[in-house]
Design a protein around this motif. Sequence first.
Motif, PDB file in Angstrom:
ATOM      1  N   GLU A   1       0.819  -1.211   0.000  1.00  0.00           N
ATOM      2  CA  GLU A   1       0.000   0.000   0.000  1.00  0.00           C
ATOM      3  C   GLU A   1       0.855   1.264   0.000  1.00  0.00           C
ATOM      4  O   GLU A   1       0.490   2.270  -0.622  1.00  0.00           O
ATOM      5  CB  GLU A   1      -0.947  -0.011   1.202  1.00  0.00           C
ATOM      6  CG  GLU A   1      -2.034  -1.085   1.097  1.00  0.00           C
ATOM      7  CD  GLU A   1      -2.978  -1.114   2.287  1.00  0.00           C
ATOM      8  OE1 GLU A   1      -4.080  -1.679   2.172  1.00  0.00           O
ATOM      9  OE2 GLU A   1      -2.615  -0.560   3.355  1.00  0.00           O
ATOM     10  N   GLU A   2       1.990   1.229   0.695  1.00  0.00           N
ATOM     11  CA  GLU A   2       2.857   2.406   0.760  1.00  0.00           C
ATOM     12  C   GLU A   2       3.810   2.481  -0.429  1.00  0.00           C
ATOM     13  O   GLU A   2       4.262   3.567  -0.804  1.00  0.00           O
ATOM     14  CB  GLU A   2       3.684   2.383   2.057  1.00  0.00           C
ATOM     15  CG  GLU A   2       2.880   2.429   3.333  1.00  0.00           C
ATOM     16  CD  GLU A   2       2.220   3.776   3.551  1.00  0.00           C
ATOM     17  OE1 GLU A   2       2.632   4.771   2.906  1.00  0.00           O
ATOM     18  OE2 GLU A   2       1.281   3.836   4.383  1.00  0.00           O
ATOM     19  N   LEU A   3       4.119   1.290  -0.985  1.00  0.00           N
ATOM     20  CA  LEU A   3       5.147   1.176  -2.051  1.00  0.00           C
ATOM     21  C   LEU A   3       6.445   1.848  -1.625  1.00  0.00           C
ATOM     22  O   LEU A   3       7.155   2.482  -2.417  1.00  0.00           O
ATOM     23  CB  LEU A   3       4.628   1.779  -3.376  1.00  0.00           C
ATOM     24  CG  LEU A   3       3.450   1.018  -4.013  1.00  0.00           C
ATOM     25  CD1 LEU A   3       3.012   1.710  -5.294  1.00  0.00           C
ATOM     26  CD2 LEU A   3       3.823  -0.442  -4.272  1.00  0.00           C
ATOM     27  N   HIS A   4       6.772   1.647  -0.335  1.00  0.00           N
ATOM     28  CA  HIS A   4       7.991   2.241   0.226  1.00  0.00           C
ATOM     29  C   HIS A   4       8.278   1.506   1.528  1.00  0.00           C
ATOM     30  O   HIS A   4       7.442   1.490   2.447  1.00  0.00           O
ATOM     31  CB  HIS A   4       7.781   3.734   0.485  1.00  0.00           C
ATOM     32  CG  HIS A   4       9.036   4.460   0.819  1.00  0.00           C
ATOM     33  ND1 HIS A   4       9.649   4.408   2.047  1.00  0.00           N
ATOM     34  CD2 HIS A   4       9.823   5.277   0.034  1.00  0.00           C
ATOM     35  CE1 HIS A   4      10.718   5.146   2.048  1.00  0.00           C
ATOM     36  NE2 HIS A   4      10.867   5.684   0.832  1.00  0.00           N
ATOM     37  N   PHE A   5       9.448   0.863   1.630  1.00  0.00           N
ATOM     38  CA  PHE A   5       9.771   0.077   2.820  1.00  0.00           C
ATOM     39  C   PHE A   5       9.898   0.951   4.062  1.00  0.00           C
ATOM     40  O   PHE A   5       9.498   0.548   5.154  1.00  0.00           O
ATOM     41  CB  PHE A   5      11.078  -0.708   2.581  1.00  0.00           C
ATOM     42  CG  PHE A   5      10.850  -2.042   1.914  1.00  0.00           C
ATOM     43  CD1 PHE A   5      10.699  -3.195   2.663  1.00  0.00           C
ATOM     44  CD2 PHE A   5      10.791  -2.125   0.526  1.00  0.00           C
ATOM     45  CE1 PHE A   5      10.497  -4.417   2.039  1.00  0.00           C
ATOM     46  CE2 PHE A   5      10.586  -3.349  -0.094  1.00  0.00           C
ATOM     47  CZ  PHE A   5      10.438  -4.504   0.664  1.00  0.00           C
ATOM     48  N   GLY A   6      10.464   2.149   3.898  1.00  0.00           N
ATOM     49  CA  GLY A   6      10.645   3.018   5.056  1.00  0.00           C
ATOM     50  C   GLY A   6       9.312   3.430   5.654  1.00  0.00           C
ATOM     51  O   GLY A   6       9.109   3.369   6.878  1.00  0.00           O
ATOM     52  N   ARG A   7       8.405   3.913   4.815  1.00  0.00           N
ATOM     53  CA  ARG A   7       7.089   4.344   5.321  1.00  0.00           C
ATOM     54  C   ARG A   7       6.303   3.157   5.891  1.00  0.00           C
ATOM     55  O   ARG A   7       5.602   3.292   6.899  1.00  0.00           O
ATOM     56  CB  ARG A   7       6.298   5.025   4.209  1.00  0.00           C
ATOM     57  CG  ARG A   7       6.856   6.389   3.805  1.00  0.00           C
ATOM     58  CD  ARG A   7       5.850   7.165   2.966  1.00  0.00           C
ATOM     59  NE  ARG A   7       5.523   6.472   1.715  1.00  0.00           N
ATOM     60  CZ  ARG A   7       6.172   6.657   0.571  1.00  0.00           C
ATOM     61  NH1 ARG A   7       7.203   7.500   0.513  1.00  0.00           N
ATOM     62  NH2 ARG A   7       5.811   6.006  -0.542  1.00  0.00           N
ATOM     63  N   ALA A   8       6.422   1.994   5.243  1.00  0.00           N
ATOM     64  CA  ALA A   8       5.708   0.819   5.741  1.00  0.00           C
ATOM     65  C   ALA A   8       6.243   0.406   7.108  1.00  0.00           C
ATOM     66  O   ALA A   8       5.468   0.059   8.008  1.00  0.00           O
ATOM     67  CB  ALA A   8       5.863  -0.336   4.746  1.00  0.00           C
ATOM     68  N   ALA A   9       7.567   0.446   7.286  1.00  0.00           N
ATOM     69  CA  ALA A   9       8.158   0.094   8.580  1.00  0.00           C
ATOM     70  C   ALA A   9       7.699   1.065   9.657  1.00  0.00           C
ATOM     71  O   ALA A   9       7.376   0.668  10.790  1.00  0.00           O
ATOM     72  CB  ALA A   9       9.692   0.081   8.471  1.00  0.00           C
ATOM     73  N   GLU A  10       7.665   2.349   9.308  1.00  0.00           N
ATOM     74  CA  GLU A  10       7.204   3.350  10.279  1.00  0.00           C
ATOM     75  C   GLU A  10       5.734   3.105  10.650  1.00  0.00           C
ATOM     76  O   GLU A  10       5.349   3.218  11.808  1.00  0.00           O
ATOM     77  CB  GLU A  10       7.371   4.745   9.676  1.00  0.00           C
ATOM     78  CG  GLU A  10       7.013   5.857  10.639  1.00  0.00           C
ATOM     79  CD  GLU A  10       7.249   7.235  10.032  1.00  0.00           C
ATOM     80  OE1 GLU A  10       6.806   8.231  10.631  1.00  0.00           O
ATOM     81  OE2 GLU A  10       7.849   7.298   8.933  1.00  0.00           O
TER      82      GLU A  10
END
Length: 295
Positions: free
Chosen positions: A15-24
Motif C-alpha cells: 500500500e505504501e510502495l515504500h519500505f521506510g514508510r511501511a516500517a514506520e
Amino acid sequence: MFTFDQLAGFIAVAEELHFGRAAERLNMTQPPLSRQIQKLEKAIGTELLERDNRKVQLTPAGGAFLEEAKRLMALAARAPVTARRIATGRSGVLRIGFTAASGFSILGPLLEEVAEIIPDVDVDLQELVTGEQIEGLLTGRLDLGLARPPFDRDTFDSHLLYREAMMLAVPEGHRLARLTRPVEDADFKDEPLIMHSPTKATYFYDLVVKLLPIQHANVVHTVSQVLTMVSLVAARRGVAFVPHSATLLGLKGVEFLPIAGMDTEQPVELHAIWNRKLENPALRRLLQDLEFRAE
C-alpha cells in the motif's frame, strides 16, 4: 507456511510502495520488515514485489496476492468475534425438529420469538415425527424438538407448549354436522374411519384408542400425517379424529365437530424437548430467554 505478521508487513509495503514508510507504519525498523517479505516470498514460491534503489512496485502475482492477503487478515480479525458470538449464543445454527401438526399451529409464533431473541442465529427446520426427533436429539442432529409424549424424562428436559382437544373431522354436509350437540360415541360407531398409523403416528393412535371406542373393522385408511387425514376426509373417504389445530389448515370440504368431553379434557399435548446434555449455546440462550423450565 507464512505468518500473519508477514501478511501485515506485505500489505503495508504494497500500500505504501515504500519500505521506510511501511516500517514506520508498523512501528518497526526496515531490515526486519525486508526479511519478513523475503520469507513470505520464499513460502509462496514467487516474487511479490519488484524493488530497486528508487522504487517499489507490485508484480502481477503480488497484485493478486494482495487481495487475498487482505481477505485473510479480515477473516483473522473477525474470527475471535465470531467465536465469542457463538459461545454466547448470539450466532451459529439452531436445528429444530417439528411435527406436521405443530407446523401449522405453534411453529410460526415460536420462530418469531427465536428471531427476536437470537436474530443472528440461522434456524434449520426439519419436519419429523416424534420418534425421529428423539433420535435426532440423541445423536446431536437436532437441538430442539416440538414433539408429542412420551419421552424419557431422564434424558430430556421439556416445556409443555399447549394442550388441545381432539375433534372429529367429517366431510362438508355430513349428517353428523347437523347435530346441535357434541358428537358422542354412538354417533360415529358405523362410520368409515381414517385412522392414525400405530407405528408412524403412535402418539395419536394410542390416544384415540384409549379415549374412544374405535371399531377397527370400520377403518378404511391408515395414515401418519394429520394433513393427509384431513385431505382424505375432504375427498369423502371417511371421518377422522384430529387435534383442534387441524382447523387451521383451512381445507375446503371439511367440517370439524366437537367430541363430547374433549372440550374440558384437552388430552392432546405438544412439548418443546431438548437433550439434558445440551451443548449448543444458541439453544441455551433461547431457553433462558423463553424461561423454559424442566417439568
